[in-house]
Motif scaffolding. Structure first.
Motif: not given
Length: 340
Positions: A24-31, A117-123, A130-142
């Motif tokens: 269930r563990r997932v990496p913080l950064l993926i290609s 949840v996989v987060l991306y932006d257009t830059i 920041r979105a990852a920080y938000t999810f992690k702050t609220f305990g969603h680690d995946k």
């Protein structure tokens, strides 16, 4: 775009040397390549793009027209935020929401407690940390950030959607969320002022790293927000967020994180050198990231968490959620000009 859904992705097991019991563990950064290895049924891409207030670009308009990643939904950091006048009297953007607001947004998007949840932006790398920080702050680690974002996905041949967003038919989930918000991950104005008045040699002093461009830190350049003074918080240090990133160019039209060794050097230099770096780790002394509005500060936070993920050692960190906008708006704030 349809990928076969392996029972357990190699990204969860072989790449990290994990057994199925901890898959269930997932990496913080993926290609993009690693994204394609993920099981479709439990993976959800989210467009979390955000642009500066002086930018002509509209994140929501670009999402609605495309291109966007297939099946991507929109998580708006300025809407899933604290908009209450009582707790956000200055009307600052993308302040951390309450747990209730976060859970409601997750449910509307159909996010389950086990959704990756996989987060991306257009830059490339800009607002996704920041979105990852938000999810992690609220305990969603995946949660993972797509390194290079949508431009890299396209550059490496990923399929996209354009035009009207297709409704997936997903219904509102019963998402319960984690145990957040993690208050020790957030610093208030009062805490920042109190810290700025301490002697930096005090073991309770937290190193404050300002991720705005250097000229705004020194006061030589204006802020992008009209009427807001530039300068910096007393006893803070400059560390422009671009220091962590590979810049976009003609061959790679996106920003992306530098290598782990390079990220570590950025943090070492940012806090004052190798000796100071080791001292902070040994004493478990805090490091606070700040920027213009709390957006790019999370790039430093994520770089630090990548060190924790790979090396097991990293700073105890927090974000100054209001950042420079909230600080400089207050007439009583002490603003320093010039070099640190």
């Amino acid at each position: 775009m349809r990928f076969p859904a392996p029972a357990i992705s190699p990204l969860y097991t072989a790449r990290r040397g994990l057994s199925t019991s901890v898959a269930r563990r997932v990496p913080l950064l993926i290609s993009p390549k690693e994204y394609k290895e993920l099981p479709r049924a439990t993976t959800l891409p989210l467009d979390v793009s955000w642009h500066m207030p002086n930018s002509p670009r509209s994140a929501i308009a670009e999402y609605l027209s495309g291109p966007r990643m297939p099946g991507a939904k929109r998580f708006d950091l300025d809407e899933v935020a604290d908009l209450a006048l009582e707790s956000n009297p200055h009307g600052l953007g993308h302040m951390l929401p309450t747990k209730e607001v976060f859970i409601e947004a997750a449910r509307k998007l159909g996010i389950q407690d086990d959704t990756h949840v996989v987060l991306y932006d257009t830059i490339g790398i800009f607002s996704s940390p920041r979105a990852a920080y938000t999810f992690k702050t609220f305990g969603h680690d995946k949660v993972s950030v797509l390194n290079g974002g949508l431009p890299r996905w396209i550059a490496e041949g990923g399929e996209v959607e354009t035009g009207e967003v297709q409704q997936s038919g997903a219904i509102e989930s019963e998402y319960k969320g984690g145990q957040g918000p993690k208050r020790d991950w957030v610093r208030s104005y009062e805490q920042i002022v109190e810290n700025s008045e301490k002697n930096p040699s005090d073991t309770s002093f937290e190193v404050v790293l300002d991720h705005r461009p250097l000229a705004r830190f020194t006061g030589e350049a204006p802020e992008p927000r009209p009427g807001l003074s530039s300068g910096h918080i007393p006893n803070s240090s400059p560390l422009p967020f671009l220091s962590y990133l590979n810049p976009a160019d003609d061959k790679k039209p996106y920003t992306s994180f530098k290598s782990l060794d390079e990220l570590k050097k950025v943090l070492v230099d940012g806090v004052g050198g190798e000796d100071k770096f080791r001292e902070l780790l040994q004493k478990d002394q805090g490091v606070v990231f700040t920027c213009g509005s709390g957006m790019t500060a999370a790039i430093g936070w994520l770089a630090n968490e990548l060190l924790r993920e790979k090396e097991g050692k990293a700073f105890k960190t927090a974000l100054y959620d209001e950042s420079w906008t909230g600080y400089a708006l207050r007439q009583e704030s002490k603003i320093v000009k010039g070099n640190a």
